[in-house]
Write an enzyme that holds these catalytic residues in place. Structure first.
Site, PDB file in Angstrom:
ATOM      1  N   CYS A  56     -16.336 -24.315 -12.441  1.00  0.00           N
ATOM      2  CA  CYS A  56     -17.686 -24.867 -12.538  1.00  0.00           C
ATOM      3  C   CYS A  56     -18.625 -23.939 -11.767  1.00  0.00           C
ATOM      4  O   CYS A  56     -18.383 -23.652 -10.586  1.00  0.00           O
ATOM      5  CB  CYS A  56     -17.735 -26.274 -11.953  1.00  0.00           C
ATOM      6  SG  CYS A  56     -19.416 -26.939 -11.867  1.00  0.00           S
ATOM      7  N   ASP A  63     -12.018 -26.314 -13.667  1.00  0.00           N
ATOM      8  CA  ASP A  63     -12.100 -27.196 -14.824  1.00  0.00           C
ATOM      9  C   ASP A  63     -10.865 -26.947 -15.674  1.00  0.00           C
ATOM     10  O   ASP A  63     -10.411 -25.804 -15.815  1.00  0.00           O
ATOM     11  CB  ASP A  63     -13.348 -26.891 -15.663  1.00  0.00           C
ATOM     12  CG  ASP A  63     -14.633 -27.267 -14.955  1.00  0.00           C
ATOM     13  OD1 ASP A  63     -14.630 -28.274 -14.220  1.00  0.00           O
ATOM     14  OD2 ASP A  63     -15.633 -26.561 -15.138  1.00  0.00           O
TER      15      ASP A  63
END
Length: 138
Positions: A56, A63
């Site tokens: 991110c 992620d």
């Protein structure tokens, strides 16, 4: 009135997201996706990549998700080893889900010029929310 107008045009949200976060990863250099000549017409290929990871750009947290590429080849098919190396390059890249799915679609289309293509990202839950992003060509 001026303060309200300035708030609406601000490039930073209340949570601190800004244009740099939004554009992160969109133009980063990535390995090319190679192809090989297609020998048949009128069939579909689905490639499921269950080990997608990226970072991110705002929180620097990892992620995770599954990316699915579904396409009808025209003159070329995606070569899987180069696709694997391409997807693994996202591992250290700061990019939002939405941008990643659209970038993958763009790069797939640029590589093999399919009749049509869909890229779907199903991203694992964080904080009780999961996301599914889908981009289509044409």
């Amino acid at each position: 009135m001026k303060r309200e107008s300035a708030r609406r045009t601000s490039k930073t949200t209340k949570l601190g997201y800004n244009e740099r976060h939004a554009k992160s990863g969109i133009t980063a250099p990535l390995p090319s996706i190679e192809t090989f000549p297609n020998q048949y017409k009128g069939y579909e290929i689905t490639i499921e990549i269950p080990e997608y990871t990226a970072i991110c750009p705002k929180t620097n947290l990892p992620d995770f998700g599954t990316v699915t590429i579904h396409y009808m080849p025209n003159k070329a098919c995606l070569e899987l080893k180069s696709l694997k190396m391409y997807i693994h390059a996202y591992r250290d890249l700061g990019i939002f889900y939405e941008n990643a799915v659209n970038r993958i679609l763009h790069d797939v289309v640029a590589s093999c010029r399919p009749v049509w293509a869909t890229v779907t990202g199903g991203f694992t839950a964080r904080g009780g929310l999961s996301s599914k992003i889908e981009a289509k060509y044409p």
